[in-house]
Scaffold this motif. Structure first.
Motif, mmCIF file in Angstrom:
data_model
loop_
_atom_site.group_PDB
_atom_site.id
_atom_site.type_symbol
_atom_site.label_atom_id
_atom_site.label_comp_id
_atom_site.label_asym_id
_atom_site.label_seq_id
_atom_site.Cartn_x
_atom_site.Cartn_y
_atom_site.Cartn_z
ATOM 1 N N TYR A 168 0.984 -1.175 0.139
ATOM 2 C CA TYR A 168 0.006 -0.056 -0.128
ATOM 3 C C TYR A 168 0.883 1.208 -0.039
ATOM 4 N N LYS A 169 0.312 2.384 -0.163
ATOM 5 C CA LYS A 169 1.212 3.613 -0.461
ATOM 6 C C LYS A 169 1.518 4.311 1.039
ATOM 7 N N THR A 170 0.574 4.396 1.958
ATOM 8 C CA THR A 170 0.774 5.106 3.083
ATOM 9 C C THR A 170 1.486 4.141 4.205
ATOM 10 N N ILE A 171 2.623 4.871 4.508
ATOM 11 C CA ILE A 171 3.190 4.367 5.756
ATOM 12 C C ILE A 171 3.065 5.262 7.013
ATOM 13 N N TYR A 172 2.587 4.893 8.061
ATOM 14 C CA TYR A 172 2.379 5.984 9.276
ATOM 15 C C TYR A 172 3.518 5.867 10.309
ATOM 16 N N LEU A 173 4.104 6.917 10.532
ATOM 17 C CA LEU A 173 5.150 6.955 11.649
ATOM 18 C C LEU A 173 4.871 7.085 13.004
ATOM 19 N N ASP A 174 5.114 5.911 13.857
ATOM 20 C CA ASP A 174 4.473 5.953 15.127
ATOM 21 C C ASP A 174 5.389 6.992 16.074
ATOM 22 N N GLU A 175 4.827 7.038 17.332
ATOM 23 C CA GLU A 175 5.592 7.888 18.038
ATOM 24 C C GLU A 175 7.074 7.517 18.424
ATOM 25 N N ALA A 176 7.165 6.126 18.597
ATOM 26 C CA ALA A 176 8.513 5.690 18.978
ATOM 27 C C ALA A 176 9.497 6.054 17.730
ATOM 28 N N PHE A 177 9.121 6.121 16.556
ATOM 29 C CA PHE A 177 10.061 6.500 15.389
ATOM 30 C C PHE A 177 10.379 8.051 15.534
ATOM 31 N N ARG A 178 9.365 8.659 15.678
ATOM 32 C CA ARG A 178 9.562 10.093 16.110
ATOM 33 C C ARG A 178 10.606 10.589 17.168
ATOM 34 N N ASP A 179 10.414 9.688 18.236
ATOM 35 C CA ASP A 179 11.355 9.919 19.483
ATOM 36 C C ASP A 179 12.507 9.579 19.033
ATOM 37 N N ASP A 180 12.986 8.522 18.246
ATOM 38 C CA ASP A 180 14.422 8.286 17.822
ATOM 39 C C ASP A 180 14.794 9.417 16.903
ATOM 40 N N VAL A 181 13.912 9.923 16.053
ATOM 41 C CA VAL A 181 14.559 11.071 15.201
ATOM 42 C C VAL A 181 14.930 12.156 16.112
ATOM 43 N N GLN A 182 13.947 12.669 16.941
ATOM 44 C CA GLN A 182 14.288 13.495 17.771
ATOM 45 C C GLN A 182 15.682 13.458 18.619
#
Length: 226
Positions: free
Chosen positions: A33-47
């Protein structure tokens, strides 16, 4: 993610905070499918990476003063009621940990119990280790490999490994993960099995040989959180 993988060479514990980014990348590559949702854990790691690149890019924050040795171990049925036990001994402070995890953690795999021992070591002694190089010995090769290389496919183990790594950054000390054979790790093993008569005798003889009883460190319930 490729650039961050290169940056792991100069960012302490970087691999631990890249695992979920790489996992998301692999999931996206497999998706139909086309849409991949980035969860909060992913965003925490990027931060975490945004802060790490700004503050610690290629810079060693450690000024080594001395070397400390800690051994740790876990048992699945070492307590008097047959529940798991965790033991650790700090040779430089002559202090030890001997505790059973709360009931909700009794079914942890032995490797996870050993990682929980790492978390307790960081939370008990970490705030007291400013600018100290510490060797932490484990007889569990899975834990040794994760602490050394920062790689695991298990999110629960990565969470505990991150706590262990973040303590070193927060309190300005560095751990050198080391492996010890089960036979040589008898003291930490004894503290993880206080109900065992052989363990009691080993601790008694050890205390006699050093001329006094080691000090037991108190474990607060919140220290088990991960």
């Amino acid at each position: 993610s490729g650039k961050l993988l290169q940056a792991c060479g100069v960012i302490f514990a970087g691999r631990l905070f890249l695992n979920r980014v790489l996992a998301t990348k692999r999931r996206a590559a497999r998706a139909t499918y086309k849409t991949i949702y980035l969860d909060e854990a992913f965003r925490d790691d990027v931060q975490w990476w945004l802060e790490a690149l700004d503050l610690r890019n290629g810079v060693s924050f450690l000024v080594q003063k001395s070397t400390m040795v800690i051994t740790l171990d876990a048992s699945t049925t070492g307590w008097s009621d047959g529940s798991p036990g965790i033991g650790a001994y700090n040779f430089d402070k002559n202090e030890y940990i001997s505790v059973s995890p709360p009931p909700q953690l009794h079914n942890l795999h032995i490797s996870d119990l050993e990682l929980l021992a790492h978390v307790l070591v960081a939370r008990v002694w970490g705030p007291e280790l400013e600018s100290i190089h510490v060797k932490v010995y484990t007889d569990n090769k899975c834990c040794w490999y994760l602490a050394k290389n920062g790689r695991s496919a298990h999110d629960q183990r990565l969470r505990m490994a991150r706590i262990f790594a973040l303590s070193q950054v927060e309190h300005n000390y560095r751990v050198e993960p080391a492996w010890i054979s089960t036979g040589d790790n008898w003291l930490a093993d004894a503290y993880s099995r206080p109900a065992d008569e052989k363990s009691k005798e080993r601790i008694r003889i050890f205390s006699q040989n050093i001329g006094g009883n080691p000090i037991q460190r108190h474990i607060k319930p919140e220290m088990f959180n991960f």
